[in-house]
Scaffold this motif. Structure first.
Motif, mmCIF file in Angstrom:
data_model
loop_
_atom_site.group_PDB
_atom_site.id
_atom_site.type_symbol
_atom_site.label_atom_id
_atom_site.label_comp_id
_atom_site.label_asym_id
_atom_site.label_seq_id
_atom_site.Cartn_x
_atom_site.Cartn_y
_atom_site.Cartn_z
ATOM 1 N N THR C 106 0.833 -1.200 0.000
ATOM 2 C CA THR C 106 0.000 0.000 0.000
ATOM 3 C C THR C 106 0.871 1.255 0.000
ATOM 4 O O THR C 106 0.617 2.204 -0.755
ATOM 5 N N GLU C 107 1.917 1.242 0.828
ATOM 6 C CA GLU C 107 2.797 2.415 0.885
ATOM 7 C C GLU C 107 3.520 2.639 -0.438
ATOM 8 O O GLU C 107 3.677 3.776 -0.878
ATOM 9 N N LYS C 108 3.967 1.559 -1.052
ATOM 10 C CA LYS C 108 4.701 1.716 -2.314
ATOM 11 C C LYS C 108 3.778 2.269 -3.400
ATOM 12 O O LYS C 108 4.173 3.148 -4.171
ATOM 13 N N ALA C 109 2.542 1.762 -3.441
ATOM 14 C CA ALA C 109 1.594 2.272 -4.434
ATOM 15 C C ALA C 109 1.326 3.756 -4.204
ATOM 16 O O ALA C 109 1.263 4.546 -5.151
ATOM 17 N N MET C 110 1.176 4.147 -2.930
ATOM 18 C CA MET C 110 0.949 5.566 -2.632
ATOM 19 C C MET C 110 2.166 6.403 -3.050
ATOM 20 O O MET C 110 2.023 7.505 -3.586
ATOM 21 N N ALA C 111 3.360 5.871 -2.793
ATOM 22 C CA ALA C 111 4.565 6.601 -3.174
ATOM 23 C C ALA C 111 4.652 6.782 -4.690
ATOM 24 O O ALA C 111 5.247 7.733 -5.184
ATOM 25 N N PHE C 112 4.036 5.854 -5.435
ATOM 26 C CA PHE C 112 4.034 5.961 -6.894
ATOM 27 C C PHE C 112 2.800 6.720 -7.393
ATOM 28 O O PHE C 112 2.529 6.738 -8.591
ATOM 29 N N GLY C 113 2.019 7.293 -6.464
ATOM 30 C CA GLY C 113 0.945 8.181 -6.881
ATOM 31 C C GLY C 113 -0.438 7.563 -7.023
ATOM 32 O O GLY C 113 -1.349 8.203 -7.540
ATOM 33 N N SER C 114 -0.630 6.310 -6.568
ATOM 34 C CA SER C 114 -1.948 5.694 -6.675
ATOM 35 C C SER C 114 -2.952 6.392 -5.777
ATOM 36 O O SER C 114 -2.609 6.856 -4.684
ATOM 37 N N GLY C 115 -4.199 6.459 -6.218
ATOM 38 C CA GLY C 115 -5.292 6.936 -5.391
ATOM 39 C C GLY C 115 -5.813 5.819 -4.490
ATOM 40 O O GLY C 115 -5.185 4.761 -4.377
ATOM 41 N N PHE C 116 -6.957 6.053 -3.840
ATOM 42 C CA PHE C 116 -7.451 5.113 -2.842
ATOM 43 C C PHE C 116 -7.605 3.694 -3.389
ATOM 44 O O PHE C 116 -7.001 2.750 -2.875
ATOM 45 N N LEU C 117 -8.407 3.547 -4.449
ATOM 46 C CA LEU C 117 -8.706 2.194 -4.898
ATOM 47 C C LEU C 117 -7.474 1.521 -5.513
ATOM 48 O O LEU C 117 -7.265 0.307 -5.360
ATOM 49 N N GLY C 118 -6.639 2.307 -6.180
ATOM 50 C CA GLY C 118 -5.398 1.756 -6.714
ATOM 51 C C GLY C 118 -4.475 1.269 -5.614
ATOM 52 O O GLY C 118 -3.940 0.157 -5.673
ATOM 53 N N ALA C 119 -4.291 2.097 -4.581
ATOM 54 C CA ALA C 119 -3.381 1.731 -3.492
ATOM 55 C C ALA C 119 -3.892 0.504 -2.739
ATOM 56 O O ALA C 119 -3.121 -0.404 -2.400
ATOM 57 N N VAL C 120 -5.196 0.474 -2.479
ATOM 58 C CA VAL C 120 -5.760 -0.668 -1.749
ATOM 59 C C VAL C 120 -5.663 -1.934 -2.591
ATOM 60 O O VAL C 120 -5.278 -3.001 -2.105
ATOM 61 N N TYR C 162 -4.239 3.752 4.203
ATOM 62 C CA TYR C 162 -4.445 4.863 3.260
ATOM 63 C C TYR C 162 -5.077 6.055 3.976
ATOM 64 O O TYR C 162 -4.622 7.190 3.824
ATOM 65 N N LEU C 163 -6.101 5.771 4.751
ATOM 66 C CA LEU C 163 -6.826 6.860 5.411
ATOM 67 C C LEU C 163 -5.945 7.555 6.445
ATOM 68 O O LEU C 163 -5.895 8.794 6.508
ATOM 69 N N LEU C 164 -5.233 6.779 7.256
ATOM 70 C CA LEU C 164 -4.395 7.392 8.287
ATOM 71 C C LEU C 164 -3.297 8.248 7.664
ATOM 72 O O LEU C 164 -2.951 9.317 8.183
ATOM 73 N N LYS C 165 -2.736 7.781 6.563
ATOM 74 C CA LYS C 165 -1.700 8.580 5.901
ATOM 75 C C LYS C 165 -2.304 9.837 5.267
ATOM 76 O O LYS C 165 -1.675 10.900 5.240
ATOM 77 N N LEU C 166 -3.518 9.700 4.777
ATOM 78 C CA LEU C 166 -4.217 10.854 4.217
ATOM 79 C C LEU C 166 -4.429 11.907 5.300
ATOM 80 O O LEU C 166 -4.366 13.118 5.055
ATOM 81 N N LEU C 167 -4.666 11.428 6.526
ATOM 82 C CA LEU C 167 -4.912 12.331 7.650
ATOM 83 C C LEU C 167 -3.606 12.759 8.324
ATOM 84 O O LEU C 167 -3.615 13.354 9.392
ATOM 85 N N HIS C 168 -2.492 12.410 7.721
ATOM 86 C CA HIS C 168 -1.163 12.796 8.204
ATOM 87 C C HIS C 168 -0.838 12.288 9.599
ATOM 88 O O HIS C 168 -0.149 12.950 10.359
ATOM 89 N N TRP C 169 -1.375 11.117 9.956
ATOM 90 C CA TRP C 169 -0.928 10.498 11.196
ATOM 91 C C TRP C 169 0.562 10.166 11.056
ATOM 92 O O TRP C 169 1.047 9.964 9.943
ATOM 93 N N PRO C 170 1.272 10.099 12.167
ATOM 94 C CA PRO C 170 2.687 9.718 12.083
ATOM 95 C C PRO C 170 2.811 8.329 11.444
ATOM 96 O O PRO C 170 2.048 7.417 11.775
#
Lengths: 209, 209, 209
Positions: C106-120, C162-170
């Motif tokens: 999930t983190e790698k997909a987010m780092a490559f720019g995936s949105g919610f459904l892509g990252a999940v 995904y949600l926690l990272k979106l909310l900028h949790w540590p």
């Protein structure tokens, strides 16, 4: 060409429904139904993009495809009885999707520099590889390898499109003729129960379990 | 090294024929036979190129491979009775193709910076993944996972090539020795019916249907 | 985050052991057992990297994964009786591996720019596609498509991350909570024999052979 995009989404929905239905019939659980719907709808184009180096593939670049595929598969899971009743109209949507996928796949391969056989192979693959993956995941010999003229309609459309573009016909006309050829052959094949020849077989009709 | 290119095309033809024959025996239609021939012939190298990031893969960069694979599969479909009679000579061509694919795959992985296990894995995959895909599409447990020493010959050749290149032996000699090792082991395995051990099995010979 | 790397290697080993065990049970030869172990352990992450365009994939960039997968599969082949006895503790390692793979994917997909459904989707795929490939190579309908809540645990963890990272949790907290959710759901599912619903099925329990 926004019409092509709209048809692409429509085809994605039709393919997702047909893939999800296979999952329902094989008594998969919710996750299995979603996976089969998703793989059937976006598998062919995603494989094409991997081979062309069009990375990330269309399905990750525009997540609309993921939402439609998973959403339709979910609806199919919930309302599969109603969807089964729509099997006949679904065939028409499926033919439209088939034609759209062939056109998009062939054009994309040409844009990436493929020659005739490369473009045609990738055009056919765009439209058919999702169904092959669906059948592999369902542990069946892919239907399309056995008794459908499905792939031939795709081949004819891809080859026509390649030739018309080579001859510099106007793109809308070339796309329209190629798509019409795919849809026409597909519907004729359904109506007349056409099939490709088998090697040296008497005309028996082997049952697939 | 034009000899290697010629051997590569020869191996492609041999693999396409063997893949198409499986399609004929499984009573697939024309499209299925072409797909099995194509996948068997170019599947391993294409997968290797995807993993290395050598995009587009060799099979799309030089469409000769597509023409040979599909052409040979078509000939096999039409003349499968005659091809079946050639099954024995085909085994020799197949061994040559196997050695060529191992050498090309291992060298390409090394050129892309793979270490020992990466280069050997990709060398073996180049030669074997096409057959695995063929069997998956035919809905069978891949033959190579079950009772062939096929993969061991590839492994030995890939490892030898890696080591000789590491020791800076002249490339033609290294390639020749590695290829000879693959071909030699393969033919010995066929002649003596060698097989790899199974885990804790008495020496029964399970039948594959 | 060296802890995550250590857990990743641990999960790789657990997945390789479970994959190799399937090969042993299906009476594959040594090569088949190694392939199943390797594919189960690195298949999901490798497919994710191909789709993201993270080329070469992690498994070729850091050959530690290859050495661990093949080494553990080899040990499993030799000592499968002892490994079978460890089946219960292996389930816990497997759950840890599952959580790690979901988080990393999930983190790698987010780092490559995936949105919610892509990252999940890619997070779930990282953890599950290896097992799907294993089952396809064993000629079985993938277990996960049929009756496991396995995938749902992955989905929940990926979505939470995904949600926690979106909310900028540590990041450490987000990762920890997501991993705990996957492990917790997985262990609860094992204990209570949870399963996802099937479409319109009475609560029978179909047997898989």
């Amino acid at each position: 060409m926004n019409l092509l995009y709209a048809l692409d989404l429509l085809g994605t929905a039709a393919f997702a429904a047909s893939g999800a239905l296979v999952g329902v019939r094989r008594q998969m659980d919710l996750f299995g139904v979603l996976v089969l719907g998703l793989v059937t709808a976006i598998g062919g184009g995603t494989l094409r993009d991997l081979l062309l180096g069009a990375i990330p593939p269309f399905s990750l670049q525009d997540e609309t495809y993921l939402y439609i595929s998973i959403g339709v598969a979910l609806l199919t899971f919930v309302g599969h009885r109603r969807i089964e009743e729509l099997a006949h109209p679904l065939l028409y949507l499926d033919a439209v999707g088939l034609a759209t996928f062939v056109v998009i796949g062939t054009e994309k391969a040409m844009a990436f520099g493929s020659g005739f056989l490369g473009a045609v192979t990738l055009g056919v693959m765009t439209a058919t590889a999702g169904g092959v993956l669906r059948d592999v995941l369902s542990n069946q010999v892919p239907l399309i390898l056995q008794r459908e003229i499905y792939a031939s309609a795709c081949f004819a459309g891809a080859a026509l499109l390649y030739l018309l573009k080579l001859l510099h016909w106007p793109r809308p006309l070339a796309v329209l003729l190629a798509a019409a050829l795919v849809i026409g052959l597909r519907l004729l094949a359904i109506r007349h129960n056409w099939a490709l020849p088998r090697a040296g077989q008497p005309e028996s009709s082997p049952q697939q379990d």
